[in-house]
Design a protein around this motif. Structure first.
Motif, mmCIF file in Angstrom:
data_model
loop_
_atom_site.group_PDB
_atom_site.id
_atom_site.type_symbol
_atom_site.label_atom_id
_atom_site.label_comp_id
_atom_site.label_asym_id
_atom_site.label_seq_id
_atom_site.Cartn_x
_atom_site.Cartn_y
_atom_site.Cartn_z
ATOM 1 N N ARG A 90 -17.931 29.560 -40.226
ATOM 2 C CA ARG A 90 -17.453 28.551 -39.289
ATOM 3 C C ARG A 90 -16.208 27.863 -39.841
ATOM 4 N NH1 ARG A 90 -19.524 29.922 -34.729
ATOM 5 N NH2 ARG A 90 -18.660 27.945 -34.017
ATOM 6 N N PRO A 91 -15.461 27.120 -38.993
ATOM 7 C CA PRO A 91 -14.232 26.466 -39.460
ATOM 8 C C PRO A 91 -14.428 25.572 -40.673
ATOM 9 C CG PRO A 91 -14.307 26.442 -37.064
ATOM 10 C CD PRO A 91 -15.631 26.982 -37.522
ATOM 11 N N TYR A 94 -13.808 27.193 -43.952
ATOM 12 C CA TYR A 94 -12.403 27.389 -44.330
ATOM 13 C C TYR A 94 -11.863 26.175 -45.073
ATOM 14 C CZ TYR A 94 -11.818 31.739 -41.773
ATOM 15 O OH TYR A 94 -11.915 33.045 -41.360
ATOM 16 N N GLY A 130 -6.236 28.839 -39.467
ATOM 17 C CA GLY A 130 -6.205 28.667 -38.020
ATOM 18 C C GLY A 130 -6.191 29.993 -37.295
ATOM 19 N N SER A 133 -9.895 31.543 -37.879
ATOM 20 C CA SER A 133 -10.974 30.878 -37.152
ATOM 21 C C SER A 133 -10.780 30.982 -35.645
ATOM 22 C CB SER A 133 -11.096 29.408 -37.583
ATOM 23 O OG SER A 133 -9.897 28.704 -37.330
ATOM 24 N N GLN A 137 -13.618 32.596 -33.239
ATOM 25 C CA GLN A 137 -14.195 31.900 -32.095
ATOM 26 C C GLN A 137 -14.188 32.803 -30.860
ATOM 27 O OE1 GLN A 137 -15.780 28.814 -32.120
ATOM 28 N NE2 GLN A 137 -16.453 29.686 -30.162
#
Length: 400
Positions: A90-91, A94, A130, A133, A137
């Motif tokens: 998940r973000p 990161y 960015g 992720s 998504q």
């Protein structure tokens, strides 16, 4: 990023080429010391054999080399994105990785890590995170949108365990909730996770789906690794030795972009070594069920007939479907039948008409196996766009 920051990142390329694995090894040690909970997300076997450190070093180097135009890395981003989505990255992960990566650059480079350089790499990493992720998504959204689809982990029960050869055993997995399971693209894989009490860790592993989609269950076919301490056997050997029908396992939804490209009537050629045939079995079964005319060639190599999984299934398919042509290679054999050969897989031993110039080629096996046959096909004029391959484990193979 500013032009100056891009120049600073590019200036680190020589250092990354020479000391990249040192940097990534320091990074993982640092991250697992400060955030030990992430050990549950990472394949710790690949930490032992250094494959993960090497793969990350290659990825960081590639990003630095292409900082002017990261879009050239989109195929790699897609492949890694599928792996991450399969592991439910998940973000927020990161952010943790970025903090330790920048700190590792500072600690490894010492005085050479100027504030300007660290700021440039912080901006570069934020841009990469960015990109990654965002793609992940999209993959999560695609999974959930499928009938029977989901994201995260879902409990499945082992209904059947079938010994396919001396080395490979298949596991038939059904959802505990009794609901449907999402169809998948033949060639994709799932992640499963098991608790290892000796390490006090949940450990995920990815296994190819080895049969065509059916809406009810998934099948994986797992190779036993020699030696109880083999890093690749931490989960695979546990499945063989301890997981039995009735046991529950958490699975992620199918992922992966090494998938069947059929549909336009082009011949399909499958080339595998050892357990590398598992994703190709799903492709073959699906193709035989849904396509009545496409010529199919199956080329497989393994140590001997005792470890040759699915041989009876393949012989039955070839007997029933005239357009399927099979070739088997064995390192050792007491006797050989028609279209069976002694030695490693050698494409130049096949009839000239077997390797169709316009065919789609799928190669799966160890890294050297893939590299050898990829180069053989390219040297004989096969378009690179028609050659597809998958390396099991961290993405580290370069064939160009």
């Amino acid at each position: 990023m500013s032009p100056q920051q891009k120049d600073l990142v590019k200036a680190t390329v020589p250092v990354l080429k020479e000391h990249g694995v040192l940097l990534t090894t320091h990074f993982y040690n640092r991250m697992f010391t400060h955030n030990p909970e992430l050990k549950h997300l990472f394949n710790m076997g690949n930490q032992q054999n250094k494959r993960q450190q090497t793969a990350l070093a290659m990825a960081v180097l590639a990003y630095a080399e292409h900082i002017e135009d990261p879009s050239v890395l989109l195929p790699v981003v897609d492949t890694i994105g599928h792996k991450h989505a399969s592991l439910h990255i998940r973000p927020e992960h990161y952010a943790i990785v970025g903090r330790h990566l920048i700190a590792s650059i500072a600690e490894v480079l010492g005085e050479a890590a100027t504030p300007e350089l660290l700021e440039a790499w912080t901006v570069a990493y934020t841009q990469l995170a960015g990109l990654m992720s965002g793609r992940e998504q999209q993959i999560y959204d695609e999974k959930v949108a499928l009938p029977g689809g989901w994201s995260g982990w879902r409990p499945f029960v082992v209904r059947k365990k079938v010994r396919e050869s001396e080395e490979i055993t298949s596991f038939y997995l059904y959802p505990v909730d009794g609901g449907a399971v999402a169809d998948f693209k033949p060639g994709q894989y799932i992640s499963l996770r098991l608790f290892l009490p000796e390490y006090n860790l949940q450990q995920p592993r990815q296994y190819s789906l080895s049969s065509a989609p059916n809406g009810e269950h998934y099948r994986i076919s797992v190779k036993r690794e020699a030696g109880s301490q083999h890093p690749d056997g931490m989960i695979s050997n546990r499945l063989h030795d301890f997981v039995e029908p009735g046991d529950m396992i958490d699975l992620s939804a199918p992922s992966g972009n090494f998938t069947l490209k059929a549909g336009d009537g082009k011949p399909q050629v499958f080339i595998s070594g050892g357990v590398g045939q598992t994703p190709l079995m799903a492709m073959l079964e699906s193709l035989v069920r849904t396509d009545a005319s496409t010529p199919i060639t199956w080329v497989h190599g393994c140590k001997n007939e005792r470890v040759h999984a699915f041989k009876a299934d393949l012989n039955a398919i070839a007997e029933q479907v005239a357009r399927v042509e099979k070739h088997f290679f064995y390192d050792s054999a007491e006797s050989l039948s028609h279209n069976e050969y002694l030695g490693w897989v050698s494409l130049d031993q096949l009839p000239a008409e077997t390797l169709h110039p316009e065919a789609e080629y799928y190669i799966c096996g160890p890294g050297p196996f893939i590299r050898q046959h990829y180069r053989y096909l390219v040297d004989r004029g096969i378009d690179k766009a028609n050659i597809h391959f998958e390396e099991f484990g961290p993405l580290s193979l370069s064939v160009n």
